[in-house]
Design an enzyme around this catalytic site. Structure first.
Site, PDB file in Angstrom:
ATOM      1  CB  CYS A   3      38.909  29.892  42.502  1.00 35.66           C
ATOM      2  SG  CYS A   3      39.232  27.646  42.435  1.00 35.66           S
TER       3      CYS A   3
ATOM      4  NE  ARG B  25      38.617  34.733  40.579  1.00 39.04           N
ATOM      5  CZ  ARG B  25      39.219  35.549  40.252  1.00 39.04           C
ATOM      6  NH1 ARG B  25      39.032  36.623  39.760  1.00 39.04           N
ATOM      7  NH2 ARG B  25      40.799  35.078  40.449  1.00 39.04           N
TER       8      ARG B  25
ATOM      9  CD1 TRP C 244      36.422  26.515  35.663  1.00 38.71           C
ATOM     10  CD2 TRP C 244      38.740  26.231  36.441  1.00 38.71           C
ATOM     11  NE1 TRP C 244      37.267  26.141  34.886  1.00 38.71           N
ATOM     12  CE2 TRP C 244      38.798  25.420  34.441  1.00 38.71           C
ATOM     13  CE3 TRP C 244      39.891  25.762  36.806  1.00 38.71           C
ATOM     14  CZ2 TRP C 244      39.311  25.256  33.650  1.00 38.71           C
ATOM     15  CZ3 TRP C 244      40.786  24.936  35.449  1.00 38.71           C
ATOM     16  CH2 TRP C 244      40.178  24.854  33.648  1.00 38.71           C
TER      17      TRP C 244
ATOM     18  CG  ASN D 125      42.238  31.878  42.435  1.00 31.35           C
ATOM     19  OD1 ASN D 125      42.683  31.226  41.555  1.00 31.35           O
ATOM     20  ND2 ASN D 125      42.536  33.562  43.046  1.00 31.35           N
ATOM     21  N   GLY D 126      44.183  29.570  42.833  1.00 30.94           N
ATOM     22  CA  GLY D 126      45.647  29.204  42.165  1.00 30.94           C
ATOM     23  C   GLY D 126      46.138  27.486  42.434  1.00 30.94           C
TER      24      GLY D 126
ATOM     25  CD  GLU E 265      36.156  36.063  19.795  1.00 29.03           C
ATOM     26  OE1 GLU E 265      37.166  35.553  19.623  1.00 29.03           O
ATOM     27  OE2 GLU E 265      34.926  36.410  20.799  1.00 29.03           O
TER      28      GLU E 265
ATOM     29  CE  LYS F 105      33.122  34.211  22.376  1.00 33.94           C
ATOM     30  NZ  LYS F 105      33.526  35.083  22.968  1.00 33.94           N
TER      31      LYS F 105
ATOM     32  CD  GLU G  43      34.248  31.056  24.197  1.00 37.23           C
ATOM     33  OE1 GLU G  43      34.519  31.153  25.409  1.00 37.23           O
ATOM     34  OE2 GLU G  43      33.851  32.099  24.038  1.00 37.23           O
TER      35      GLU G  43
ATOM     36  CG  HIS H  97      45.355  25.345   0.698  1.00 39.44           C
ATOM     37  ND1 HIS H  97      45.472  24.860  -0.500  1.00 39.44           N
ATOM     38  CD2 HIS H  97      45.055  26.505   0.261  1.00 39.44           C
ATOM     39  CE1 HIS H  97      46.243  25.877  -1.974  1.00 39.44           C
ATOM     40  NE2 HIS H  97      45.516  26.794  -1.115  1.00 39.44           N
TER      41      HIS H  97
ATOM     42  CE  LYS I 270      33.960  37.721  31.468  1.00 37.28           C
ATOM     43  NZ  LYS I 270      34.170  37.409  30.164  1.00 37.28           N
TER      44      LYS I 270
HETATM   45  C1  F6R Z   1      36.616  33.899  25.017  1.00 31.25           C
HETATM   46  C2  F6R Z   1      37.372  33.751  26.159  1.00 31.25           C
HETATM   47  C3  F6R Z   1      38.496  33.686  26.575  1.00 31.25           C
HETATM   48  C4  F6R Z   1      39.200  34.825  26.987  1.00 31.25           C
HETATM   49  C5  F6R Z   1      40.781  34.222  26.839  1.00 31.25           C
HETATM   50  C6  F6R Z   1      41.668  35.341  27.111  1.00 31.25           C
HETATM   51  O1  F6R Z   1      35.081  34.442  24.636  1.00 31.25           O
HETATM   52  O2  F6R Z   1      36.476  34.624  27.266  1.00 31.25           O
HETATM   53  O3  F6R Z   1      39.114  32.931  25.017  1.00 31.25           O
HETATM   54  O4  F6R Z   1      39.434  35.681  25.541  1.00 31.25           O
HETATM   55  O5  F6R Z   1      40.709  33.172  28.048  1.00 31.25           O
HETATM   56  O6  F6R Z   1      40.854  35.664  28.131  1.00 31.25           O
HETATM   57  P1  F6R Z   1      42.071  36.606  29.306  1.00 31.25           P
HETATM   58  O7  F6R Z   1      41.203  38.257  27.955  1.00 31.25           O
HETATM   59  O8  F6R Z   1      41.401  37.843  30.286  1.00 31.25           O
HETATM   60  O9  F6R Z   1      43.352  36.934  29.302  1.00 31.25           O
END
Ligand code: F6R
Length: 618
Positions: A2, A27, A80, A106-107, A491, A495, A498, A514, A613
């Site tokens: 948010c 956000r 969000w 927000n929260g 990773e 990616k 997502e 395994h 994010k």
């Molecule tokens: C992946 C992604 C999330 C963040 C995770 C931690 O692309 O963006 O997995 O890496 O939510 O976020 P931060 O680094 O802001 O603590």
């Protein structure tokens, strides 16, 4: 999670609030809305969908006289969803029953049900499923018993449990925004004859060059020419503005189709900037002397615990190999959300490294707060100097300096995090004398060469695209790697999930046999990271086992690797690099793989479904 924007001043308010919301859209983007003082009433316009949808709704309203947009004061919100599905009704701002107060939040209000039940018993009817509505109804109820708006807010926040950044408009105070925060960011932007409220500094830096950060349990009253601050007892607080660089338009895609593509392509520059600051000369020690870690403390470290989530967790896993290899300090990496201080074995001699791009991730912040209670020392790594993590780790903080990352999926901030962690490993090894000088100089030289090597990988984007889009119809992917490239397999899977919504898993390649090998068939591509070095032959062996199950085979391999070319259906080549440095390069074609497959499938690249994010809820 948010985003909040607020404005008091003489400029045309609707475009200004929309611009702020666009900057904050990372956000959360399931719904959005604004509230403005218009004539003698508060006008709330909100909708399910993104800011672009809100813009359309506002145009229609303007055309049909639903809003004239003439106002000096307003607040906006991009959501969000936590409590209540994304919908027009659950979108913020929320009104009290009499529509005299409008709130954006927000929260999370943890005790919202309790407060709601109390208010329902008083006869108040709720119209949304949100926790936020209790805030506005509670303030409204309090206002019946006091004439002071400030008192009504203070009384309400004392009753609320949880985390909140709240901005409030009152019909009877046409030129003021009230705002309060606890464990969620809120910053005031100071202009000339205008002032702002926002969830982050980059958004404010589009408009002003002076900001004041609100601390937990502080309340502010923002007017056009004055900003006042109070504590929770109503006592006045004095706060000084800090100067920020007015940034160029952070929303500029610089000619790229998506922010994600822009940010992937910025990785060479980001690493180059970090090296300029922290490793100007490979013959000399790494320059992290701003950390106030005493050499005696470094020499006494008994263990390192890295706490992080998502991509930052993968950066931590990558760093574990380098830190242990160079410093011999036992290093553990934990999902912040899984951290239990009782099981942590931390002591006063331990170092906790908290990694978070946003510096706001609730799981990470909570885990860190628990971890430091053991007496362990905290080192913070974040991309945001204005974040909760930066505050917690004031003494020992490394900024990853990747610049604003708008796309929700992390790319350049991941490579920046690993760069910082490699530098920290070398810095520590130099103090401890745990690695021989020649190998440290070699690693430093290789780090210095990275920007060039990354560039050489980035220019292959189109070739990677041609190579990977044929796999876009596959429903499931498996990524495998060993040693330092195992976290890169994780990773890459994250990616792809997502961005494309295709299911993907990352495995340590030796683990395939395994169990996970059971999922393989001609519809499940296996992507192997095969970099020359200690792990090479064994990853090849594990890949052959997958090939025998008729899985389509893709590799990330070093230029000129004939063996890989003979085994795999598709080879995504990267420039020659040593195994220890290779994660910086192996991740690049895998970022592109996720990007181009998602694009081929028509996904929402920069704002994938269900994500935000900055994850400020546990
Ligand atoms: C992946 C992604 C999330 C963040 C995770 C931690 O692309 O963006 O997995 O890496 O939510 O976020 P931060 O680094 O802001 O603590």
């Amino acid at each position: 999670m948010c985003g909040i924007i607020g404005y008091v001043g003489d400029k045309e308010i609707v475009p200004l609030l929309l611009k702020g919301l666009q900057c904050l859209e990372y956000r959360g983007y399931d719904s959005a809305g604004i509230a403005i003082h218009e004539g003698h009433h508060l006008n709330v316009i909100k909708t399910i969908g993104k800011i672009a949808k809100l813009e359309e709704v506002l145009k229609i309203k303007k055309a049909t006289n639903g809003t004239n947009g003439h106002s000096n004061c307003g607040i906006g919100h991009t959501r969000w969803a936590t409590h209540g599905e994304p919908s027009n009704i659950n979108a913020h701002p929320h009104f009290d029953t009499e529509e005299k107060i409008a709130v954006v939040h927000n929260g999370i209000i943890r005790n919202y049900q309790e407060v709601k039940d109390k208010l329902i018993n008083l006869g108040i009817k709720f119209v949304t499923q949100t926790d936020t509505e209790v805030i506005v109804q509670l303030i409204s109820e309090n206002l019946k018993k006091t004439k002071s708006i400030l008192d009504a807010i203070l009384k309400a926040v004392k009753e609320l449990e949880g985390s909140y950044a709240i901005a409030i408009l009152f019909k009877d105070e046409p030129d003021k925004i009230y705002a309060v925060r606890k464990e969620a960011p809120l910053v005031i932007g100071i202009g000339n004859d205008e002032n702002f409220v926002a969830s982050d500094i980059p958004t404010l830096s589009q408009f002003v060059d002076k900001v004041i950060r609100l601390n937990d349990n502080e309340i502010t009253v923002v007017a056009k020419n004055a900003v006042e601050f109070y504590d929770l007892n109503g006592g006045r607080i004095k706060k000084e503005p800090q100067i920020v660089t007015k940034t160029k338009d952070i929303l500029d895609k610089k000619g790229f189709k998506h922010y994600l593509a822009k940010e992937i392509n910025e990785q060479a520059e980001v690493i180059s900037n970090l090296l300029k600051d922290f490793l100007p000369n490979p013959e000399k020690p790494v320059q992290l002397n701003h950390l106030k870690l005493e050499p005696d403390f470094i020499k006494s470290i008994d263990r390192i615990l890295i706490l992080a989530c998502g991509t930052a967790y993968h950066a931590g896993l990558t760093a574990k190999y380098v830190i242990e290899n160079l410093t011999s300090i036992p290093t553990e990496v934990q999902f912040a959300s899984e951290f239990l201080s009782a099981n942590s074995l931390l002591t006063k001699r331990s170092l906790v490294i908290g990694i978070s791009q946003s510096g706001e991730t609730a799981d990470t912040i909570t885990a860190i707060k628990k971890a430091v209670l053991t007496g362990a020392t905290l080192l913070g790594i974040t991309n945001r100097a204005d974040s909760a993590l930066a505050d917690l780790a004031k003494e020992h903080l490394i900024l990853s300096k990747a610049g604003v990352e708008i796309s929700v999926a992390a790319t350049k901030t991941f490579t920046a995090q690993i760069a910082v962690l490699y530098l920290f490993a070398v810095y520590t090894a130099e103090i401890l004398g745990t690695a021989d000088k020649t190998s440290l100089i070699k690693i430093k030289q290789e780090l210095r060469e990275l920007p060039q090597l990354i560039d050489q990988a980035l220019v292959r984007a189109e070739r990677y695209q041609e190579q990977v889009i044929k796999y876009a119809d596959k429903p499931d992917f498996v990524f495998i790697g060993r040693g330092i490239n195992y976290p890169i397999a994780l990773e890459a899977a994250l990616k792809l999930k997502e961005l494309s919504y295709i299911h993907a898993s990352g495995y340590a390649s030796g683990e395939m046999k395994h169990g996970p090998i059971a999922v393989l068939d001609p519809n499940v591509p296996v992507v192997s990271i095969v970099v020359s070095g200690e792990t090479y032959e064994r990853v090849i062996q594990n890949s052959l086992e997958a090939k025998s199950r008729k899985a389509p085979m893709i590799a990330v391999a070093i230029d000129g690797d004939k063996k890989a070319e003979s085994i795999f259906d598709t080879v995504l080549h990267i420039p020659q690099v040593s195994e220890i440095i290779s994660p910086f390069l192996t991740v690049i074609p895998l970022q592109f793989l996720a990007y181009y497959i998602a694009e081929e499938l028509g996904r929402d690249i920069d704002q994938p479904r269900n994500l935000a994010k900055s994850v400020t809820v546990e």
